[in-house]
Structure formats: structure tokens, C-alpha cells
Motif scaffolding. Structure first.
Motif, PDB file in Angstrom:
ATOM      1  N   ILE A  89      18.007 -23.909 -19.070  1.00 15.39           N
ATOM      2  CA  ILE A  89      19.247 -24.582 -19.460  1.00 15.39           C
ATOM      3  C   ILE A  89      20.292 -23.560 -19.899  1.00 15.39           C
ATOM      4  CG2 ILE A  89      18.412 -25.105 -21.815  1.00 15.39           C
ATOM      5  CD1 ILE A  89      19.977 -27.768 -21.609  1.00 15.39           C
ATOM      6  N   TYR A  90      20.375 -22.456 -19.111  1.00 16.57           N
ATOM      7  CA  TYR A  90      21.470 -21.500 -19.231  1.00 16.57           C
ATOM      8  C   TYR A  90      21.423 -20.671 -20.507  1.00 16.57           C
ATOM      9  CZ  TYR A  90      22.831 -24.893 -15.720  1.00 16.57           C
ATOM     10  OH  TYR A  90      22.811 -25.738 -14.645  1.00 16.57           O
ATOM     11  N   ALA A  91      20.217 -20.485 -21.054  1.00 14.33           N
ATOM     12  CA  ALA A  91      20.048 -19.653 -22.247  1.00 14.33           C
ATOM     13  C   ALA A  91      18.818 -18.761 -22.060  1.00 14.33           C
ATOM     14  CB  ALA A  91      19.904 -20.513 -23.492  1.00 14.33           C
ATOM     15  N   PRO A  92      18.882 -17.801 -21.137  1.00  9.96           N
ATOM     16  CA  PRO A  92      17.701 -16.993 -20.805  1.00  9.96           C
ATOM     17  C   PRO A  92      17.442 -15.881 -21.821  1.00  9.96           C
ATOM     18  CG  PRO A  92      19.554 -16.279 -19.470  1.00  9.96           C
ATOM     19  CD  PRO A  92      20.040 -17.464 -20.283  1.00  9.96           C
ATOM     20  N   PHE A  93      17.135 -16.282 -23.058  1.00  9.91           N
ATOM     21  CA  PHE A  93      16.913 -15.294 -24.116  1.00  9.91           C
ATOM     22  C   PHE A  93      15.553 -15.484 -24.787  1.00  9.91           C
ATOM     23  CE2 PHE A  93      21.430 -15.342 -23.386  1.00  9.91           C
ATOM     24  CZ  PHE A  93      21.786 -14.004 -23.468  1.00  9.91           C
ATOM     25  N   GLY A  94      14.601 -16.059 -24.041  1.00  9.74           N
ATOM     26  CA  GLY A  94      13.218 -16.054 -24.491  1.00  9.74           C
ATOM     27  C   GLY A  94      12.811 -17.098 -25.491  1.00  9.74           C
ATOM     28  N   ALA A  95      13.498 -18.228 -25.527  1.00  9.16           N
ATOM     29  CA  ALA A  95      13.123 -19.278 -26.475  1.00  9.16           C
ATOM     30  C   ALA A  95      12.867 -20.589 -25.745  1.00  9.16           C
ATOM     31  CB  ALA A  95      14.211 -19.492 -27.526  1.00  9.16           C
ATOM     32  N   GLY A  96      11.906 -21.339 -26.268  1.00  4.67           N
ATOM     33  CA  GLY A  96      11.657 -22.703 -25.838  1.00  4.67           C
ATOM     34  C   GLY A  96      11.563 -23.563 -27.080  1.00  4.67           C
ATOM     35  N   VAL A  97      11.190 -24.834 -26.890  1.00  2.44           N
ATOM     36  CA  VAL A  97      11.174 -25.720 -28.051  1.00  2.44           C
ATOM     37  C   VAL A  97      10.197 -26.869 -27.825  1.00  2.44           C
ATOM     38  CG1 VAL A  97      13.059 -27.195 -27.258  1.00  2.44           C
ATOM     39  CG2 VAL A  97      12.688 -26.907 -29.704  1.00  2.44           C
ATOM     40  N   LEU A  98       9.571 -27.287 -28.909  1.00  8.12           N
ATOM     41  CA  LEU A  98       8.807 -28.522 -28.940  1.00  8.12           C
ATOM     42  C   LEU A  98       9.434 -29.405 -30.002  1.00  8.12           C
ATOM     43  CD1 LEU A  98       6.282 -30.223 -28.123  1.00  8.12           C
ATOM     44  CD2 LEU A  98       5.080 -29.116 -30.027  1.00  8.12           C
ATOM     45  N   VAL A  99       9.824 -30.612 -29.600  1.00  8.95           N
ATOM     46  CA  VAL A  99      10.446 -31.572 -30.515  1.00  8.95           C
ATOM     47  C   VAL A  99       9.571 -32.814 -30.554  1.00  8.95           C
ATOM     48  CG1 VAL A  99      12.530 -32.875 -31.067  1.00  8.95           C
ATOM     49  CG2 VAL A  99      12.712 -30.722 -29.791  1.00  8.95           C
ATOM     50  N   GLY A 100       9.250 -33.289 -31.759  1.00  6.81           N
ATOM     51  CA  GLY A 100       8.471 -34.509 -31.795  1.00  6.81           C
ATOM     52  C   GLY A 100       7.967 -34.878 -33.162  1.00  6.81           C
ATOM     53  N   ARG A 101       7.049 -35.812 -33.183  1.00  8.74           N
ATOM     54  CA  ARG A 101       6.538 -36.398 -34.423  1.00  8.74           C
ATOM     55  C   ARG A 101       5.796 -35.353 -35.243  1.00  8.74           C
ATOM     56  NH1 ARG A 101       7.624 -41.687 -34.310  1.00  8.74           N
ATOM     57  NH2 ARG A 101       7.891 -42.684 -32.259  1.00  8.74           N
ATOM     58  N   ARG A 102       5.991 -35.433 -36.533  1.00  6.16           N
ATOM     59  CA  ARG A 102       5.559 -34.380 -37.441  1.00  6.16           C
ATOM     60  C   ARG A 102       4.076 -34.419 -37.781  1.00  6.16           C
ATOM     61  NH1 ARG A 102       7.402 -30.937 -41.237  1.00  6.16           N
ATOM     62  NH2 ARG A 102       9.574 -31.307 -40.694  1.00  6.16           N
ATOM     63  N   ASP A 103       3.445 -35.585 -37.849  1.00  4.27           N
ATOM     64  CA  ASP A 103       2.127 -35.685 -38.467  1.00  4.27           C
ATOM     65  C   ASP A 103       1.072 -34.820 -37.800  1.00  4.27           C
ATOM     66  OD1 ASP A 103       2.341 -37.348 -36.251  1.00  4.27           O
ATOM     67  OD2 ASP A 103       1.109 -38.962 -37.100  1.00  4.27           O
ATOM     68  N   TRP A 104       0.963 -34.873 -36.478  1.00  2.04           N
ATOM     69  CA  TRP A 104      -0.015 -34.037 -35.786  1.00  2.04           C
ATOM     70  C   TRP A 104       0.254 -32.563 -36.046  1.00  2.04           C
ATOM     71  CZ3 TRP A 104      -0.731 -36.152 -30.096  1.00  2.04           C
ATOM     72  CH2 TRP A 104      -1.336 -37.415 -30.142  1.00  2.04           C
ATOM     73  N   LEU A 105       1.521 -32.185 -36.049  1.00  2.00           N
ATOM     74  CA  LEU A 105       1.876 -30.771 -36.165  1.00  2.00           C
ATOM     75  C   LEU A 105       1.687 -30.250 -37.581  1.00  2.00           C
ATOM     76  CD1 LEU A 105       4.961 -31.093 -33.862  1.00  2.00           C
ATOM     77  CD2 LEU A 105       2.894 -29.802 -33.330  1.00  2.00           C
ATOM     78  N   ASP A 106       1.860 -31.115 -38.567  1.00  2.00           N
ATOM     79  CA  ASP A 106       1.588 -30.715 -39.950  1.00  2.00           C
ATOM     80  C   ASP A 106       0.097 -30.541 -40.208  1.00  2.00           C
ATOM     81  OD1 ASP A 106       4.138 -30.457 -40.937  1.00  2.00           O
ATOM     82  OD2 ASP A 106       4.246 -32.490 -41.758  1.00  2.00           O
ATOM     83  N   ALA A 107      -0.726 -31.322 -39.512  1.00  2.00           N
ATOM     84  CA  ALA A 107      -2.171 -31.287 -39.748  1.00  2.00           C
ATOM     85  C   ALA A 107      -2.890 -30.243 -38.899  1.00  2.00           C
ATOM     86  CB  ALA A 107      -2.768 -32.665 -39.471  1.00  2.00           C
TER      87      ALA A 107
END
Length: 458
Positions: A236-254
Motif C-alpha cells: 500500500i505504497y509504504a515499502p519501509f518494512g512494516a506490516g500490521v495485525l489489527v483485531g480483538r485484544r483478548d487472544w493477543l493479551d493472553a
């Protein structure tokens, strides 16, 4: 330098996009050498692999570099600026994809990294299975294979495919349904809101590989009911080595931290470690501040376009591409024919020529960049009996009708006369021989190595 969606560089599909001009793409008018000497404007038809940087993104990176410093723990002014920019980037990305209040935004290296993080965060229970389709990019296939996921073969129609997913979800409980938003091979879009409803009906969550979808379509994860979305800056026109995961917090906190290291902890002793919550829990080490800021800048820039500007921009390009490929006898790879909406990604085979030769010929003799191989989607290419690979042409904000016309003209010439140059296998890959094209002055000859195409076999 070309202005995006500027009708003077290529006619707006409906005449209504003139107001949608955005900053230029870096390298939009880049000249590249042809094998026989002249230089031509590079026709980039490889956006699906990596998109060029928006100029506004490059400008944002240039602005932060003089103040580049550590984040979160630095007391200095530069550290405070970088910390503020890094955390503001989370908010920008969350707004861009319509995240829910309470959702977490975790910066990763790319989509693959984000989906592997999610795979590690699924709770280990008797119902922790993952259901996925056989048409996925390896990033959204291999992590689930490693978890003994349940693969569902795509059917002859999209409706039959959705029905098959429902049968599998109803047959046995699952924690997650993982699907692509848009195929990186066929460009076909899946009905995400419908699939989200389906997953939730049977007690599962839904994760979407948005690498191809997000640059081409507006995404609202709250409205669509998507639980997790992963995508990459370099698409998406930002070739500087970053990606992202966006979503619900509970699984990721645990979940166990994605990496064990500094920044992911509350306290450490020689006997025990207390980990912090997401997002820091999964961002150990010095984060890619520049990449995150670049990704946020790209999200802001794309969001500023009118809601349907990208679709209208691509509509004429895709129509010209479809018609031109048919005229030269190319065979497109499609799952569901005209049944589904598509982004402007078209993969095809040209009878009588290998995909490798077509791609090398287009580059060397016409200055056109496409992709060839299996596109890190080997099972899907096997479905198409394209065991030797195929050719993919993909467009983006900087694409022009003239680029499509150059491609079609070059393919017609290849079918009529064959290549004008000789091509041989070098280090296992097909390449022009000899190849007198000079490398950029900043690239040392010893650094160039041989040709490489990791997704042909990788």
C-alpha cells in the motif's frame, strides 16, 4: 512527475476522478534500459508484489529521519517525538480500517509475520482448529497447516465454496476461519461480511489476509464483522518494512509474546518474567518506527481519496487488460469466471511460451515489469494445472492505460515473431544472454548476484 489519477496522464475512467489527484509516486517516470540499448519509461505492472512509495510517504520518512531515536523509554526530545509518531501511527491505521474500540494494532514486519503472530495466539483448546481454503497465499496457508488446520477445497462457484465452508464449520467446532480478502493470483474478492456472519454463527472468529485487498478497496472491519485483519505496508505504497495485525485484544493479551525481549515485559528477574499486554507484548526489541510512520502516512493518503476513486481508476485498466489479453490469445486464470468482483490483478498463461520467458522478454525488450512463477500460492496454481507457473500483471494508483497497451502490444509481437534476444538459464533461472544493461551506479556489480525468483519454487 506524474500525479495520481490525473486525467492528463491517463484518462479518468468516468471523467469524474479529476478532483481525486494525490501526490506522485516515487519513480513514476523512471527510465530503464532495454537489452538493445535505448531507455524507456518503466511500465510497472507488478504492484501486487510490491508497490512503489507514495511521494507523501517518502516525504514523511524524510521528515522524521533527522529526529529518529528510541521510543517509549527515551527522555530526549527526539525520543519523545518518535514515540508520539509511533503511537499516533496506531491510531491512524485503526481509523483507516474501521477498527472497533478496544481493538489492538500490532506492528509487524509484513502480512506473513502478522498471520504467524495470530496463529501463535489462538487459544489451545479442543475447539482451536482453523478452517481455511486451498486458494490461499502461503502466508495464510502454512501457519494453519502447521496447526493441523482443516482445509476446504474451493468449489466450481463462489456460492458452492461458501456452502462448503459452512458444512465444515458445522461439522466440527473451530476457533477461526482464515480467508483472503482478494486473491493475489486471480484478483477475485471474497464476500467478507457474509463469511464473518457464517463464522460467528458457528462460534468461530474470522481472520482476513488483507494484503491485496486493502490497497484496492475500503475496509471497515467493524461493519464487516472481521475479527482480525493483516496487511503490509509494501503493498500500500509504504515499502519501509512494516506490516500490521489489527483485531480483538483478548487472544493477543493472553498469548505468549511473539518474540521474547525488551519492551515486551513489565518486570524481569532471574527466576520469572511478567509480560505486558498487547501491543507491546508482541513488539519486543526496537520497533520499526520509520516503517510504522510510513504505513500510517500511506493510510492517510489513500483515505483522502474519494470512496470509489480507486475502483473507478482500475475499472478501465482492468477492462483494457482483459480485452487485450483475450485478443492475443492469453488464457487468464480464474476460479469463478465472471461471478465475482475483482481487483486489477490478472494472471495468465501465453500458449507456446513459458511464463519465465514471457516475463524476461517483457522486461528486457520492452521495459515492462510483471511477475512470473507460482506467486507463493502453489496449491492454487496446481488447481489450474499451471505447474510451470504463470504470468501476473497487476496495476495500482500510478498505472496508465498506456502501460496496458504496451503490454498487449509486446505480447502480440512475441506471439507473432518470438523474442528478438536469446535467453539462457543462469544460476538456475532464465535470463537474457548476454545482458549488456548497466546496473545503477550505486549498486556495486559484486552485489548484484544472479537472477532470483524465490516464489517459483519457494
Amino acid at each position: 512527475m506524474t500525479t495520481l489519477l490525473d486525467p492528463t496522464s491517463h484518462p479518468a475512467p468516468t471523467g469524474a476522478d479529476a478532483e481525486a489527484a494525490l501526490a506522485a509516486l516515487v519513480g513514476a517516470d523512471q527510465l530503464v534500459p532495454l537489452i538493445d540499448g535505448p531507455r524507456v519509461r518503466y511500465a510497472n505492472l507488478d504492484y501486487a508484489a510490491s508497490a512503489p512509495s507514495l511521494q507523501v510517504v517518502a516525504d514523511q520518512v524524510s521528515a522524521i529521519l533527522p529526529l529518529y531515536s528510541s521510543v517509549h523509554r527515551g527522555a530526549g526530545y527526539a525520543s519523545q517525538v518518535c514515540t508520539a509518531a509511533y503511537e499516533a501511527a496506531r491510531s491512524t491505521v485503526a481509523d483507516f480500517v474501521g477498527a472497533r474500540e478496544g481493538d489492538v494494532v500490532i506492528f509487524t514486519r509484513n502480512t506473513t509475520d502478522a498471520l504467524n503472530l495470530l496463529a501463535s495466539a489462538i487459544p489451545e483448546t479442543p475447539t482451536s482448529a482453523v478452517v481455511y481454503l486451498d486458494i490461499e497465499h502461503h502466508a495464510n496457508l502454512l501457519p494453519w497447516q502447521a496447526r493441523d488446520g482443516r482445509v476446504v477445497p474451493a468449489r466450481e462457484t463462489l456460492a458452492q465454496t461458501v456452502a462448503a465452508l459452512e458444512v465444515e464449520l458445522a461439522r466440527s467446532p473451530a476457533a477461526l476461519l482464515a480467508v483472503t480478502g482478494a486473491s493475489n493470483v486471480t484478483g477475485e474478492l471474497l464476500p467478507l461480511a457474509e463469511l464473518a456472519d457464517l463464522a460467528h454463527r458457528y462460534g468461530a472468529r474470522i481472520a482476513v489476509d488483507g494484503a491485496q485487498l486493502v490497497p484496492h478497496r475500503r475496509v471497515d472491519i467493524e461493519a464487516a464483522g472481521i475479527d482480525y485483519l493483516a496487511f503490509s505496508g509494501h503493498k500500500i505504497y509504504a515499502p519501509f518494512g512494516a506490516g500490521v495485525l489489527v483485531g480483538r485484544r483478548d487472544w493477543l493479551d493472553a498469548a505468549a509474546p511473539h518474540l521474547a525481549g525488551g519492551g515486551a515485559v513489565r518486570s524481569v528477574s532471574l527466576e520469572a518474567t511478567v509480560w505486558t499486554d498487547a501491543p507491546a507484548r508482541h513488539e519486543a526489541g526496537t520497533p520499526n518506527v520509520v516503517g510504522a510512520v510510513a504505513l500510517a502516512a500511506a493510510c492517510r493518503a489513500v483515505r483522502e481519496l474519494p470512496a470509489d476513486a480507486v475502483e473507478r481508476h482500475e475499472e478501465a485498466l482492468l477492462r483494457r487488460l482483459d480485452e487485450g489479453l483475450a485478443a492475443v490469445g492469453a488464457v487468464p486464470l480464474r476460479l469463478w469466471a465472471a461471478e465475482t468482483e475483482r481487483i486489477a490483478v490478472v494472471t495468465f498463461v501465453l500458449p507456446g511460451f513459458t511464463a519465465e520467458l514471457v516475463a524476461q522478454y517483457l522486461s528486457a525488450e520492452h521495459g515492462i515489469g510483471v511477475r512470473d512463477g507460482k506467486f507463493c500460492a502453489h496449491p492454487l496454481l496446481t488447481r489450474f494445472n499451471a505447474t510451470d507457473g504463470a504470468v501476473r500483471a497487476s496495476v495500482g494508483l500510478g498505472s496508465r492505460l498506456a502501460d496496458i497497451d504496451r503490454l498487449i502490444s509486446a505480447l502480440a509481437q512475441l506471439r507473432a515473431d518470438g523474442p528478438a534476444w536469446t535467453y539462457e538459464r543462469i544460476n538456475g533461472y532464465l535470463a537474457p544472454s548476454p545482458d549488456p544493461r548497466e546496473l545503477p551506479s550505486w549498486l556495486e556489480p559484486d552485489d548484484a548476484g544472479g537472477p532470483a525468483s524465490p516464489c517459483v519454487t519457494g
